[in-house]
Design a protein around this motif. Structure first.
Motif, PDB file in Angstrom:
ATOM      1  N   HIS A  83       0.561  -1.117   0.411  1.00 56.91           N
ATOM      2  CA  HIS A  83       0.029   0.180  -0.391  1.00 56.91           C
ATOM      3  C   HIS A  83       0.976   1.247  -0.121  1.00 56.91           C
TER       4      HIS A  83
ATOM      5  N   MET B  47     -11.691   1.900  -9.762  1.00 52.28           N
ATOM      6  CA  MET B  47     -10.312   2.066  -9.697  1.00 52.28           C
ATOM      7  C   MET B  47      -9.666   1.906  -8.522  1.00 52.28           C
ATOM      8  N   PHE B  51      -9.490  -0.843  -4.631  1.00 51.20           N
ATOM      9  CA  PHE B  51      -8.515  -0.365  -3.706  1.00 51.20           C
ATOM     10  C   PHE B  51      -9.261  -0.576  -2.385  1.00 51.20           C
ATOM     11  N   ALA B  56      -7.481  -1.719   1.284  1.00 52.46           N
ATOM     12  CA  ALA B  56      -6.536  -0.301   1.044  1.00 52.46           C
ATOM     13  C   ALA B  56      -6.991   0.838   0.745  1.00 52.46           C
ATOM     14  N   ILE B  57      -7.268   1.347   1.970  1.00 47.56           N
ATOM     15  CA  ILE B  57      -8.080   2.859   2.067  1.00 47.56           C
ATOM     16  C   ILE B  57      -7.495   3.905   1.411  1.00 47.56           C
ATOM     17  N   ASP B  58      -6.253   3.975   1.591  1.00 47.76           N
ATOM     18  CA  ASP B  58      -5.765   4.440   1.850  1.00 47.76           C
ATOM     19  C   ASP B  58      -4.899   4.435   0.241  1.00 47.76           C
ATOM     20  N   VAL B  59      -4.771   3.806  -0.510  1.00 48.11           N
ATOM     21  CA  VAL B  59      -4.757   3.935  -1.776  1.00 48.11           C
ATOM     22  C   VAL B  59      -5.699   3.940  -3.217  1.00 48.11           C
ATOM     23  N   PHE B  61      -7.716   6.083  -1.317  1.00 50.07           N
ATOM     24  CA  PHE B  61      -8.111   7.684  -0.885  1.00 50.07           C
ATOM     25  C   PHE B  61      -7.470   8.599  -1.909  1.00 50.07           C
ATOM     26  N   THR B  62      -6.529   8.472  -1.581  1.00 48.79           N
ATOM     27  CA  THR B  62      -5.304   8.744  -2.859  1.00 48.79           C
ATOM     28  C   THR B  62      -5.619   8.883  -4.258  1.00 48.79           C
ATOM     29  N   GLU B  63      -6.348   7.249  -5.066  1.00 46.13           N
ATOM     30  CA  GLU B  63      -5.958   6.764  -6.015  1.00 46.13           C
ATOM     31  C   GLU B  63      -7.999   8.513  -6.405  1.00 46.13           C
ATOM     32  N   VAL B  65      -8.631  11.132  -4.999  1.00 46.61           N
ATOM     33  CA  VAL B  65      -8.263  12.071  -4.576  1.00 46.61           C
ATOM     34  C   VAL B  65      -7.263  12.706  -5.740  1.00 46.61           C
ATOM     35  N   ILE B  66      -6.162  12.022  -6.328  1.00 43.60           N
ATOM     36  CA  ILE B  66      -5.286  12.268  -7.259  1.00 43.60           C
ATOM     37  C   ILE B  66      -5.222  11.578  -8.453  1.00 43.60           C
ATOM     38  N   GLY B  67      -5.403  10.729  -8.140  1.00 38.91           N
ATOM     39  CA  GLY B  67      -5.472  10.740  -9.516  1.00 38.91           C
ATOM     40  C   GLY B  67      -6.932  10.999 -10.215  1.00 38.91           C
TER      41      GLY B  67
ATOM     42  N   GLN D  41      -2.453  13.235   0.117  1.00 42.13           N
ATOM     43  CA  GLN D  41      -3.790  13.262   0.166  1.00 42.13           C
ATOM     44  C   GLN D  41      -4.374  14.879   0.338  1.00 42.13           C
TER      45      GLN D  41
END
Lengths: 125, 88, 493, 146, 102, 495
Positions: A83, B47, B51, B56-59, B61-63, B65-67, D41
């Motif tokens: 992760h 995606m 995740f 994979a909550i962090d991933v 979230f990031t995806e 927001v960022i992706g 984030q």
């Protein structure tokens, strides 16, 4: 066999997505389409990492919850390392896309097109 | 924060996979680039959903927001700055 | 306690300067170049100190955050990485000194981001070479690649398109590398190179390990411009600005070659690399094709920079071929060629920059006798570098070929031997063609003849680095026994 | 693209939404220790809140919010925070980024690490925000020389 | 050219299928990457992080600890990547003082 | 006196002269003073080594390691000194002659000419004094590069093509030499020249040995002008005549045959040559070259080209002598290095003098010139007689030794070749003399003898040919030296 399928189907789908991304990079003539293909390729790799991080059985997300899932038993939690790696990979991917966009705009400003064929025709002159 | 146990729900994953492949293909094949970009954002959101479904909550979230978010905005900007039509 | 901060210091100097250059550059843009020179100079000095330390104390390991390797990330300064670091930083130092005037001419007002990105690219390269962690390597790879794309994109004509093509293929390569790392991680559970190299022999004949090797070689091969993946290189080096070309061409592909060395010889080890298929032989064949292809294409070019770019394709082939021989002589030859080629290519690209500064072009068909009169020292440096490229003794280029020849003979690989010899001849063809023009051909009619009074040498800040680099080719030639002695000590055989 | 969506309703919506996104961004940065989130984030959310105004309101309004030339220094500051944290550990005699040795008195090592992570997350957040805005600004307003 | 591209695509698909067929089952607790101890007896990263993250940094979110502490240089590199991207837009898209001579 | 550094100094003298030559670009007299000074110093330095060489001693100097176990080393052994004396001695004459020639012919870029010349000599002496193959390669390539500007000196289309041809041949040869040396290093672990060869005690399969030998042969054969790969030599006659005279009669081509000698005697060793039957190849090639080159020489109307083909033939005499691998044969070969050098340089000097004076290059234009240029043509006669092997000239002496050597090795074919080629030599050289003396020339009234700067060297070299023919041991004990060298090559041979 069923075991093998259950254990591996995530990989096959990842491969399919990777191939879609590669297809976009290789066959698309429009540069924005190529960039989209690139993005798909990158995210698919992220998907691969995330899917291998999962564990079967009674597991939870990698946030400590000592009452229900003691951390001493590692089998209780998903593997946090992939992760973490993928957080980095996503940001790297965005940076790459940012650079790609920058270049796209620069190309468009110079040649007023983003089609590979038309660009090459302009170079020949 | 307790998430559901037995995180690998393969039926859900399978459905999302299919939609992922679909949105990816549409994003690559559609001629209007703005639609392609929107499909790309959809792809990212799916995606992110996947995740999170995988734990994979962090991933995720990031995806999201960022992706999906930031990249989506930038994609739109690029399409507006350049041309909206694609030949393939 | 900590023995030495050296491995981290070298990389962190670049971070410091990549922050300092924008910080000062916002109000004093002209400070950027001195700062970049200072930064790369410091790094070069530290890497040389580090190498001396390595020779006396052995490899230095640096644990970031105080976490020991399998848990944390380490930087390793061993013989191989130390050697590459020294070469990269020293060459970059001279290139930065050299780029003052070309930068002013080719992208005025953009010095601050240019030098900041140059420093960031070096940070990426240094990080890639030093790190002992496969994923960390990917991060640094992306730093180096991104700044590399940008440096290529500032140039004339099709530069942005060349950079974009490079970006697509380079990022795809990086992604494949990452996928390979993913396979390895899934199978072994670690990312540390030393840790993993201990585990891999126990996983003999695992499909995933083999596929990971292939994916990594392909992914990094793109960056190294290994033969079928070289497509991005000629355009990129041709259209980019002279200063970027001089910065990227000598070191970019070398670092990728370093990763191939690290993966094939250290991480996998030569037995495992060849366990499922003769990978080294296959890589060697690709390298051989690349050598011939690059040389032949270089002959067909009429633009100095483009010719040098194709010659780079061919020269990187020598390095990879030396790697694929997998014996001490081939190894020493390949590493010596890394040094030689970095110095030669830097000098040659710097010379092309000087010509572009003064003449506004570097078109070979327009070279003539007047160049010798106008730029006697530049042309002298060019001659030395060219003769070294051809591989005539006692210049440095001869000796790397000599060791490669010894390596091919040790493996009884006569085809590779023939390839090396033929390509040397082809090198001679394309370099003597220029020398002949510069020294012999009278200017075309209609042009005013040039007398000695018209000497128009490039400024000293460009001349001195060029002369030092081409002069050092002679020094390397005579000192190569010492260098090779050290290199043979590094070899993992 | 300077004034792409010149619609009062969009502008109103953006102006209403923007502060909340920004607050949420800061929350994500500071709450990254307990829940998903962290510098990247949070920084991206901060950037999103700024970009929202830029997309909806055009450049004139954006100038009031965060000026174009302020982004580079902010990015530099963000990187510098991270870098300085690492150097502080080195100055205290440890490895780079060894938070245990941060010169903050009266804390046990584990809490020092906690603090260290927090500091770098803020640095990352600042840098990411500034840079995403910078990329947007340059893409919208910048011109190539060709 | 098209045939070559198809070949490339097939090559990569083949390589990946070849690899995936031999990868350990997804989520298998016996996997080396999830194991308590690696085959050479060294620490396994993932397991170590789960067990020690809170002890080391008083932070429940393990990902944050790995990101911010154990692998902090990775994160630093990541930040530098983003920083690089920002500088790149400055370099390429920002107008220079003078036009470049063609 | 410590002689250790003499070989190094001898090499460096002319290299060091390059700088003053370049700097005095504007002052021709000063520039040529440097050239002559360097030539004299070099000759003096080489002479100091001669007494030691006559006693069979050699001087060794180990400079730096060029590669692990492969030093850049100089060794003035008798053979090296022999060659160095010839090359540096003749440089003095050539220098004087050059001055007359380039001024007479009004050549351009004279500074480059003299500078390259100095580098060439440096490389030649380096070749003579190399102690091992790697040092040898170094100077061999240096010679290649330094000769190139001389070949293309007049910068006409023809000259540039000749230069390309020259480079193509010699660079290929250099690469083959490198690979051959690498093979030798692979098998023996050393590259030091040792009398009797490096291969003693090393078992090498026949085919590998043959490959190594053929690689060497092709490598050194190019400069030695062995027949299928001699093509560059006639083409290189586009160079100014002093260049042809010194380099294509002495320095470059003699470096080639010197290399043959080194390879046969010091790398392979006479016994290995014999036991693997490698010398047969050499004899056949050399014999064929001698005959063919002489035949081709008949058809050349250009004087320099005829002389060039004659050179090709005579170089193979030396190769033939070496290939006989009998002591007397090798002695003859070594002696022919000296003999051919003096004779051919005389002939080329004459050709140059005729060109500068009369601007005539074709043999058919030479009718009656003996009246105008008596000294020059007299020297030409002497040189021609020497090449044909007529007794009082030194050419006879070396040929006599060659024939004796062939008989010693129970070979009759070489003797026949020698006799036939002697006749052919007469056949292609004497018509020139006949034209010059007995035909009536036209338009020669306004010309006189060439400038003394050219005539004096011509006369001296011609005189030297006769002197060495009468007294082989005069001045330098050349004959004894040659005998010593050839006997030293047979120390390993089981009697």
């Amino acid at each position: 066999m069923a075991d093998f399928f259950m254990g591996h189907y995530a990989y096959w789908f990842t491969i399919i997505l990777l191939c879609i991304g590669l297809y976009g990079i290789l066959f698309k003539k429009n540069l924005i389409k190529k960039t989209i293909g690139l993005a798909i390729l990158q995210i698919s790799v992220v998907l691969f990492f995330v899917s291998v991080a999962s564990k079967s059985g009674d597991v939870t997300v990698p946030v400590r919850d000592q009452a229900n899932f003691p951390v001493e038993i590692a089998a209780n939690y998903l593997n946090p390392l992939p992760h973490t790696l993928m957080l980095t990979a996503i940001v790297v991917g965005v940076a790459t896309l940012g650079v790609a966009f920058t270049l796209l705009i620069a190309i468009y400003n110079r040649y007023n097109t983003l089609d590979e064929q038309e660009l090459i025709e302009q170079f020949d002159d | 924060m307790i998430f559901a146990v037995e995180l690998v729900i393969w039926q859900l994953e399978l459905v999302i996979y299919l939609f992922l492949a679909l949105s990816a293909i549409v994003a690559l094949e559609v001629r209007d680039l703005l639609v392609a970009v929107v499909m790309m954002t959809v792809f990212s959101f799916l995606m992110a959903l996947l995740f999170i479904a995988m734990g994979a909550i962090d991933v995720g979230f990031t995806e999201a927001v960022i992706g999906a978010g930031v990249t989506g905005i930038l994609f739109v900007v690029v399409v507006y700055q350049t041309s909206r039509k694609s030949k393939d | 306690m900590i023995e030495s901060h050296l491995p981290a210091t070298i990389a962190l100097i670049f971070v410091l300067f990549s922050v300092l250059i924008p910080a000062f550059g916002i109000w004093r843009s002209e400070l950027s170049q001195p700062l970049a020179v200072l930064g790369s100079g410091l790094a070069a000095a530290f890497s040389i100190i580090g190498f001396i330390q390595y020779l006396s104390d052995g490899a230095l390991r640096y644990y970031f955050g105080g976490w020991e390797p399998p848990v944390g990330i380490e930087f390793v300064y061993d013989g191989l990485s130390g050697f590459f670091i020294m070469v990269i930083n020293t060459v970059a130092f001279f290139v930065f000194i050299h780029s003052h005037h070309t930068a002013k001419q080719e992208f005025p007002g953009k010095e601050m981001p240019y030098y900041a990105l140059g420093i960031l690219m070096l940070l990426g390269f240094n990080g890639m070479v030093l790190t002992g962690d496969l994923f960390n390597l990917y991060v640094f790879l992306e730093i180096a690649s991104l700044s590399g794309y940008a440096l290529i994109a500032i140039g004339d004509r099709q530069a942005p398109y060349a950079a974009f093509r490079y970006l697509i293929i380079g990022t795809a390569g990086g992604t494949l590398y990452l996928l390979g790392v993913g396979y390895l991680y899934t199978v072994t559970g670690t990312l540390n190179i030393i840790d993993m190299s201990a585990m891999l022999p126990m996983l003999y004949e695992s499909n995933a390990v083999f596929a990971a090797l292939i994916l990594m070689i392909v992914g990094i091969g793109v960056k190294a411009a290994l033969f079928p993946m070289h497509g991005w290189l000629p355009d990129s080096y041709t259209y980019t600005s002279s200063s970027s070309a001089a910065l990227i061409a000598p070191i970019g592909t070398k670092v990728a070659a370093y990763i191939l060395f690290r993966i094939m010889l250290w991480l996998f080890g030569i037995e495992l690399t060849d366990a499922m298929a003769p990978v080294t032989l296959f890589v060697g064949i690709l390298a051989a094709i690349g050598i011939l292809y690059g040389s032949v294409m270089a002959i067909a070019q009429n633009e100095l920079k483009r010719m040098l770019a194709y010659s780079s394709v061919s020269q990187i082939g020598y390095i990879i071929m030396g790697l694929s021989l997998a014996n001490p002589w081939g190894f020493a030859g390949a590493l010596l060629h890394v040094l030689n080629h970095a110095v030669m290519k830097a000098a040659l690209f710097m010379i092309s920059g000087q010509l572009r500064l003064r003449e506004g072009h570097s078109d070979i068909s327009r070279f003539d006798d007047s160049y010798r009169k106008k730029y006697p020292w530049t042309m002298a440096a060019f001659t030395v570098a060219a003769i070294s490229m051809i591989g005539l003794p006692p210049l440095a280029g001869f000796f790397s070929k000599w060791y490669l020849v010894l390596g091919t003979i040790d493996n009884s690989n006569w085809i590779f031997l023939a390839v090396i010899l033929i390509s040397s001849l082809l090198n001679a063809v394309y370099f003597f063609r220029i020398l002949e023009k510069v020294y012999m051909m009278n200017p075309a009619k209609g042009q005013k003849s040039v007398s000695d009074g018209d000497r128009n040498e490039a400024p000293a800040s460009m001349m001195i680095p060029t002369l030092i680099l081409s002069g050092s080719l002679i020094v390397i030639g005579f000192a190569n026994a010492v260098i090779v002695g050290i290199l043979l000590g590094i070899a993992p055989f | 693209m300077k004034d792409p969506f010149q619609s009062p309703i969009v502008l109103l919506g953006a102006r209403l939404l923007s502060p909340y996104i920004m607050v949420f961004g800061w929350y994500v940065i500071f709450h990254g220790h307990y829940s998903p989130g962290g510098g990247f984030q949070g920084g991206a959310l901060l950037a999103a809140s700024l970009l929202l105004i830029r997309v909806a309101g055009g450049s004139r309004l954006a100038e009031l919010q965060i000026r174009e030339f302020a982004t580079t220094p902010l990015a530099v500051i963000g990187v510098a925070i991270y870098f300085a944290t690492g150097l502080a550990a080195v100055a205290a005699g440890g490895y780079f980024l060894d938070y245990e040795l941060l010169p903050i008195p009266g804390m046990e090592p584990a809490w020092l690490r906690y603090t260290g992570i927090l500091i770098i997350e803020v640095g990352i957040g600042l840098a990411v925000m500034a840079i995403l805005v910078m990329i947007y600004d340059n893409m919208v307003r910048g011109e190539d020389y060709g | 050219m098209k045939a070559l591209k198809i070949l490339i695509l097939l090559f990569f698909a083949g390589i990946m299928i070849f690899a995936a067929s031999d990868l350990p089952n997804r989520g298998d607790q016996e996997n080396l990457m999830h194991a308590e101890e690696s085959i050479t007896g060294t620490v396994v990263k993932g397991t170590y992080f789960i067990q020690n993250a809170y002890r080391d940094a008083r932070t429940p979110n393990m990902v944050t600890v790995v990101l911010g502490d154990y692998r902090s240089i990775d994160t630093f590199g990541e930040q530098v990547v983003i920083y690089t991207a920002g500088l790149i837009t400055l370099l390429i898209l920002r107008k220079g003082r003078r036009r470049m001579t063609p | 006196m410590n002689l250790e550094f003499v070989p190094l100094l001898a090499i460096l003298v002319s290299l060091a002269a390059v700088l003053p030559i370049m700097l005095s670009d504007r002052k021709p007299n000063l520039r040529e003073f440097w050239t002559i000074l360097a030539a004299l110093i070099k000759f003096g330095l080489v002479l100091t080594l001669l007494p030691g060489a006559i006693q069979g001693n050699s001087v060794e100097l180990h400079l730096v390691d060029l590669a692990p176990g492969l030093p850049l080393a100089l060794k003035a052994d008798p053979l090296g000194v022999f060659f160095a004396v010839i090359a540096s001695g003749l440089w003095i004459f050539t220098s004087f002659y050059s001055i007359g020639y380039v001024r007479g012919a009004g050549e351009h870029k004279q500074t480059r000419y003299f500078a390259s010349f100095a580098v060439c000599l440096s490389a030649t002496i380096g070749i003579a004094f190399s102690a091992n193959l790697i040092t040898f390669i170094l100077f061999y390539e240096m010679l290649t590069v330094a000769t190139y500007p001389l070949v293309i000196h007049n910068e006409k289309e023809e000259a540039i093509n000749a230069g390309r041809k020259y480079l193509a041949f010699t660079l290929t040869a250099g690469l083959l030499l490198v690979s051959a040396s690498a093979l030798v290093y692979h098998y023996t672990g050393t590259l030091d020249f040792t009398p009797g060869g490096l291969f003693s005690g090393v078992e090498i399969p026949d085919t590998e040995m043959l490959i190594i030998f053929i690689l060497f042969l092709a490598a050194v054969g190019v400069k030695a002008g062995i027949m299928p790969i001699h093509g560059w030599l006639p083409a290189a006659m586009a160079a100014p005549t002093p260049v042809s005279a010194l380099l294509h009669a002495v320095a470059v081509v003699k470096s080639g045959v010197f290399a043959v000698l080194r390879v046969v005697g010091y790398v392979f060793g006479t016994d290995v040559m014999g036991s693997y039957g490698l010398n047969d190849i050499l004899i056949v090639l050399a014999g064929a070259t001698i005959i063919l080159a002489s035949l081709i020489a008949f058809n050349q109307d250009n004087l320099k080209r005829r002389l060039a083909y004659s050179t090709v033939g005579h170089l193979s005499y030396i190769v033939l002598g070496v290939a006989l691998i009998t002591p007397i044969g090798i002695t003859g070969g070594i002696m022919h290095i000296a003999a051919h050098a003096t004779m051919k340089i005389t002939l080329f000097f004459c050709a140059g003098a005729i060109y500068v004076n009369l601007h005539r290059t074709e043999i058919s234009q030479l009718d009656g010139i003996a009246r105008v240029m008596p000294w020059t043509m007299g020297a030409f006669v002497i040189g021609s007689m020497g090449l044909a092997g007529i007794p009082p000239i030194n050419g006879f002496f070396s040929k006599w030794n060659l024939a004796l050597g062939a008989l010693e090795g129970d070979m009759i074919l070489p003797v026949i070749i020698l006799v036939v080629s002697g006749l052919l030599n007469v056949g292609y050289l004497f018509p020139i003399i006949y034209r010059a003396y007995f035909k009536k020339g036209e338009g020669l009234e306004k010309y006189g003898e060439a400038s003394p700067l050219m005539v004096v060297p011509i006369v001296i070299t011609a005189a030297l040919s006769i002197l060495f023919g009468l007294f082989p041991n005069l001045f330098f004990n050349f004959y004894d030296l040659a005998v010593d060298i050839s006997s030293s090559l047979f120390i390993n041979q089981v009697p």
